[in-house]
Structure formats: C-alpha cells, structure tokens
Write a protein that holds these residues in place. Structure first.
Motif, PDB file in Angstrom:
ATOM      1  N   PHE B  78     137.846  29.210 145.487  1.00 56.56           N
ATOM      2  CA  PHE B  78     138.618  29.643 144.312  1.00 56.56           C
ATOM      3  C   PHE B  78     140.075  29.940 144.697  1.00 56.56           C
ATOM      4  O   PHE B  78     140.997  29.646 143.944  1.00 56.56           O
ATOM      5  N   LYS B  79     140.262  30.539 145.879  1.00 57.30           N
ATOM      6  CA  LYS B  79     141.620  30.862 146.337  1.00 57.30           C
ATOM      7  C   LYS B  79     142.431  29.574 146.559  1.00 57.30           C
ATOM      8  O   LYS B  79     143.619  29.519 146.262  1.00 57.30           O
ATOM      9  N   ARG B  80     141.762  28.565 147.086  1.00 56.02           N
ATOM     10  CA  ARG B  80     142.431  27.262 147.258  1.00 56.02           C
ATOM     11  C   ARG B  80     142.806  26.671 145.909  1.00 56.02           C
ATOM     12  O   ARG B  80     143.873  26.087 145.741  1.00 56.02           O
ATOM     13  N   LEU B  81     141.913  26.827 144.946  1.00 55.85           N
ATOM     14  CA  LEU B  81     142.173  26.295 143.601  1.00 55.85           C
ATOM     15  C   LEU B  81     143.312  27.056 142.924  1.00 55.85           C
ATOM     16  O   LEU B  81     144.107  26.469 142.185  1.00 55.85           O
ATOM     17  N   GLU B  82     143.380  28.363 143.192  1.00 55.67           N
ATOM     18  CA  GLU B  82     144.481  29.178 142.656  1.00 55.67           C
ATOM     19  C   GLU B  82     145.837  28.582 143.042  1.00 55.67           C
ATOM     20  O   GLU B  82     146.751  28.517 142.240  1.00 55.67           O
ATOM     21  N   ARG B  83     145.915  28.181 144.304  1.00 53.45           N
ATOM     22  CA  ARG B  83     147.181  27.646 144.816  1.00 53.45           C
ATOM     23  C   ARG B  83     147.558  26.307 144.167  1.00 53.45           C
ATOM     24  O   ARG B  83     148.710  25.916 144.179  1.00 53.45           O
ATOM     25  N   MET B  84     146.548  25.618 143.620  1.00 59.88           N
ATOM     26  CA  MET B  84     146.823  24.338 142.943  1.00 59.88           C
ATOM     27  C   MET B  84     147.295  24.563 141.519  1.00 59.88           C
ATOM     28  O   MET B  84     147.877  23.682 140.894  1.00 59.88           O
ATOM     29  N   ASN B  85     146.991  25.728 140.998  1.00 57.67           N
ATOM     30  CA  ASN B  85     147.245  26.015 139.586  1.00 57.67           C
ATOM     31  C   ASN B  85     148.713  26.398 139.364  1.00 57.67           C
ATOM     32  O   ASN B  85     149.028  27.484 138.911  1.00 57.67           O
ATOM     33  N   LEU B  92     140.772  25.151 135.795  1.00 56.61           N
ATOM     34  CA  LEU B  92     139.939  26.173 135.152  1.00 56.61           C
ATOM     35  C   LEU B  92     138.541  26.168 135.737  1.00 56.61           C
ATOM     36  O   LEU B  92     138.052  25.140 136.224  1.00 56.61           O
ATOM     37  N   ILE B  93     137.931  27.337 135.699  1.00 57.79           N
ATOM     38  CA  ILE B  93     136.580  27.473 136.260  1.00 57.79           C
ATOM     39  C   ILE B  93     135.580  27.792 135.153  1.00 57.79           C
ATOM     40  O   ILE B  93     135.814  28.693 134.334  1.00 57.79           O
ATOM     41  N   ASN B  94     134.524  27.031 135.110  1.00 59.27           N
ATOM     42  CA  ASN B  94     133.409  27.338 134.221  1.00 59.27           C
ATOM     43  C   ASN B  94     132.239  27.817 135.070  1.00 59.27           C
ATOM     44  O   ASN B  94     131.716  27.064 135.890  1.00 59.27           O
ATOM     45  N   TRP B  95     131.881  29.053 134.880  1.00 64.41           N
ATOM     46  CA  TRP B  95     130.784  29.662 135.655  1.00 64.41           C
ATOM     47  C   TRP B  95     129.554  29.732 134.744  1.00 64.41           C
ATOM     48  O   TRP B  95     129.570  30.434 133.734  1.00 64.41           O
ATOM     49  N   TYR B  96     128.514  29.017 135.092  1.00 63.91           N
ATOM     50  CA  TYR B  96     127.322  28.983 134.246  1.00 63.91           C
ATOM     51  C   TYR B  96     126.256  29.946 134.750  1.00 63.91           C
ATOM     52  O   TYR B  96     126.075  30.109 135.951  1.00 63.91           O
ATOM     53  N   LYS B 112     135.498  36.613 138.444  1.00 64.65           N
ATOM     54  CA  LYS B 112     136.536  36.548 137.403  1.00 64.65           C
ATOM     55  C   LYS B 112     137.581  37.647 137.594  1.00 64.65           C
ATOM     56  O   LYS B 112     138.780  37.425 137.407  1.00 64.65           O
ATOM     57  N   SER B 113     137.108  38.833 138.009  1.00 67.61           N
ATOM     58  CA  SER B 113     138.036  39.955 138.175  1.00 67.61           C
ATOM     59  C   SER B 113     138.932  39.800 139.411  1.00 67.61           C
ATOM     60  O   SER B 113     139.972  40.436 139.514  1.00 67.61           O
ATOM     61  N   ILE B 114     138.515  38.965 140.337  1.00 65.37           N
ATOM     62  CA  ILE B 114     139.274  38.784 141.579  1.00 65.37           C
ATOM     63  C   ILE B 114     140.181  37.554 141.522  1.00 65.37           C
ATOM     64  O   ILE B 114     141.272  37.548 142.077  1.00 65.37           O
ATOM     65  N   VAL B 115     139.697  36.510 140.838  1.00 66.43           N
ATOM     66  CA  VAL B 115     140.387  35.218 140.876  1.00 66.43           C
ATOM     67  C   VAL B 115     141.385  35.087 139.728  1.00 66.43           C
ATOM     68  O   VAL B 115     141.059  35.384 138.580  1.00 66.43           O
ATOM     69  N   LYS B 116     142.591  34.640 140.078  1.00 64.06           N
ATOM     70  CA  LYS B 116     143.624  34.509 139.048  1.00 64.06           C
ATOM     71  C   LYS B 116     143.651  33.079 138.504  1.00 64.06           C
ATOM     72  O   LYS B 116     144.573  32.310 138.754  1.00 64.06           O
ATOM     73  N   LEU B 117     142.597  32.750 137.772  1.00 60.68           N
ATOM     74  CA  LEU B 117     142.490  31.429 137.146  1.00 60.68           C
ATOM     75  C   LEU B 117     141.784  31.608 135.806  1.00 60.68           C
ATOM     76  O   LEU B 117     141.006  32.554 135.647  1.00 60.68           O
ATOM     77  N   PRO B 118     142.044  30.684 134.844  1.00 59.39           N
ATOM     78  CA  PRO B 118     141.226  30.736 133.618  1.00 59.39           C
ATOM     79  C   PRO B 118     139.759  30.620 134.020  1.00 59.39           C
ATOM     80  O   PRO B 118     139.402  29.695 134.763  1.00 59.39           O
ATOM     81  N   PHE B 119     138.963  31.577 133.595  1.00 55.03           N
ATOM     82  CA  PHE B 119     137.596  31.677 134.113  1.00 55.03           C
ATOM     83  C   PHE B 119     136.635  31.927 132.952  1.00 55.03           C
ATOM     84  O   PHE B 119     136.648  32.990 132.339  1.00 55.03           O
ATOM     85  N   GLU B 120     135.827  30.938 132.648  1.00 54.95           N
ATOM     86  CA  GLU B 120     134.869  31.077 131.540  1.00 54.95           C
ATOM     87  C   GLU B 120     133.481  31.354 132.100  1.00 54.95           C
ATOM     88  O   GLU B 120     133.060  30.688 133.059  1.00 54.95           O
ATOM     89  N   ILE B 121     132.791  32.332 131.516  1.00 57.60           N
ATOM     90  CA  ILE B 121     131.413  32.595 131.925  1.00 57.60           C
ATOM     91  C   ILE B 121     130.511  32.126 130.784  1.00 57.60           C
ATOM     92  O   ILE B 121     130.630  32.603 129.659  1.00 57.60           O
TER      93      ILE B 121
END
Lengths: 183, 127
Positions: B78-85, B92-96, B112-121
C-alpha cells in the motif's frame, strides 16, 4: 499390562475433548497439514463459519510462533532434539475451542516475556486494536518475517485473556505453556 | 513489462496484476511462515509498474485470511501504491470482506486509517 496405556491415553483424550494433538518438530509442511485437518474437523463438528475463521486465525499465529521459536532454538547447536520439539493440543469443549501450546524456552528471556504477556492481558479490545495498529506501522519485520504482532493478534481475535505458565525444568530451561480460548 | 500472475496455494494468495488494465488482484489466503519471500516478487513488480503506471490503478484485495507476517507486507504494498498516487495517476483500493466477517472488515478499517489512498471497504456474500 503395557497395552492398557493405549486405552488410558485414548480415554484421557476423549474425556478432555481433544480433537487434535501433535508433539514434535513443527515444520512448514506440518503446519499446512494441521491447518488442513482442522479445517475439515471444524466443518465436521458443524462450527459456524464465523467462529471457524476466528479459530483458524488464532491457530495460524500459534503454530507460526512454535515454528519460528524452533528455528531460534535450532541456531544453537548445543540444544537437544527434545528442546526443539513442541506440543499443540486443540480441544472442543462445549461451545469453546481451546488451543494449548507448549515449548521449551531459555530462562533468561522469561522475565521480559512475562511482562509482555501480562501487559497484553491488561488491554481492552480497543487498546489491543490500537497497539496492533501502532506496531503494524512502526515495527520492522525480522529476517524470518515475524512482525512481533502474533500475541497481540491472538488476544485480539480470541477475545479472551491469554492463559500462560512457565514450568522450570532446570536452571537453564523452562517449559512455556500458552492457553487460548475461543468462545 | 509482463503481467504478474501467481497461482494461489494453501498458504499464499493468487496474484493477478494486469499491466494493461491497471487492475491488481490479491485473492485467497496469505499465511506463509515467511511472507518476505512470498511478497518480494510482488514488490519488485510494483516498483517497475510504478515507473509508468496506468492513469487509473485499482487494487482488489479479496483475502479470506492473512497472518501478522503478511499484514506488514500488505502495508508495504500500500505504501508503494501511495507513492504512485501523484499527479494525474489515480490509485484506489477496494478491500473486500465476506458478510459477517467482522475481523476482515476491521482489518480493512485498520489499513484504511493508516493508508493515504481512496480506500473502499466492500461487503460481499462470498469472497
């Protein structure tokens, strides 16, 4: 008669509602097998999916603690095979699943370990969650891939206090027993 | 660059990262004893993908279980993805999670509370 032992052993396991037990060296393959067996057993026992998942989760962390602990012991060539072995017992008693593990540990680490266990037991569910998040963010993974989150996670998922005891074997070694209840 | 496809096993999730669609899927169980080894090729793939990512990247996490060792590696992804955003690139992350699986729902909230990305649960009947 010696063979009566077999029945005594069987009877004791039956009386104590043991559904799985293993004593020996915990390898990666063994962990896979135990998890597979428990998957089937829990389905056969009709344990609801939600609880089954929770037991599985706790079981994974307990088994991996034993696995990594043994790796540690292995590093010391002086250790005997006996000390590399560990034990797991899973009981299905009424609605409860009880997971018990036992393994040898060095006496020198006990004080710190006891403090950690006692501290985890003082934490309420929301504190455990906070502690987990904090460690998730700050802890580095060890070379073996352990995150130092196992016990916190076990307490969090089991929703019960951890039971534990250290039995002193000699001035060097003790036997550590952990008991986790999932209701 | 090639897509990353790994078959799932008893202890590791199926990985399906498609460079053409920008859809990255993790599915199944992630309970290896040493997650560093398992996640290494995934991280390496993401590092290359991150040089020239699709304009929209969607990560689908469909995990049944994951162990504490994996949780650290998932955060690392997720941290790597943050840097791409950044700039025009959107990640965006969809967490099922499966209906009634509060633990996986909570785990999603933790990330979700830690990662700075659009995060859908997202709740589903079956993962």
């Amino acid at each position: 008669m010696v063979l009566k032992d077999v029945y005594d052993f069987y009877k004791r396991m039956e009386d104590e509602h043991v559904i799985l037990s293993f004593k020996g060296v915990f390898t990666s393959e063994l962990l896979t097998s135990i998890l597979h067996i428990m998957d089937i057993k829990m389905s056969d026992l009709g344990i609801v999916r939600k609880k089954k998942k929770r037991v599985f989760h706790v079981l994974v962390e307990c088994l991996q603690n034993l696995y990594h602990h043994i790796e540690e012991v292995n590093e010391n060539q002086e250790e005997t095979l006996l000390e590399k072995a560990a034990l797991i017992i899973v009981k299905h008693d009424g609605d409860r699943i009880v997971i018990r593990t036992g393994n040898y540990i060095h006496n020198q680490g006990i004080e710190e370990f006891t403090e950690r266990l006692a501290e985890i037991n003082t934490l309420a569910p929301e504190d455990l969650r906070e502690e987990y998040q904090k460690k998730l963010l700050n802890n580095e993974l060890s070379e073996k891939g352990t995150a130092g989150l196992g016990l916190i996670d076990i307490a969090r998922k089991s929703k019960n206090k951890l039971g534990y005891q250290f039995i002193e074997i000699d001035d060097r070694t003790s036997f550590f027993c952990l008991s986790v209840v999932i209701e | 660059m090639k897509n990353l496809y790994l078959e799932g096993s008893a202890k590791t999730p199926a990985v399906d990262f498609d460079v053409n669609t920008g859809v990255l899927v993790l599915r199944g169980r992630s309970i290896p004893e040493n997650s560093i080894e398992f996640f290494r090729p995934i991280k390496e793939w993401l590092d290359v993908y991150g040089i020239e990512p699709r304009i929209a990247t969607r990560v689908e996490v469909r995990l049944e279980y994951f162990n504490t060792s994996s949780s650290k590696c998932i955060l690392d992804l997720f941290k790597r993805l943050e840097r791409m955003n950044v700039g025009p690139t959107e990640v965006l992350i969809n967490w099922y999670f499966e209906k009634d699986d509060e633990d996986m729902e909570e785990a999603g909230e933790d990330f979700k509370s830690i990662v700075k990305l659009p995060f859908e649960i997202i709740e589903v009947d079956e993962i």
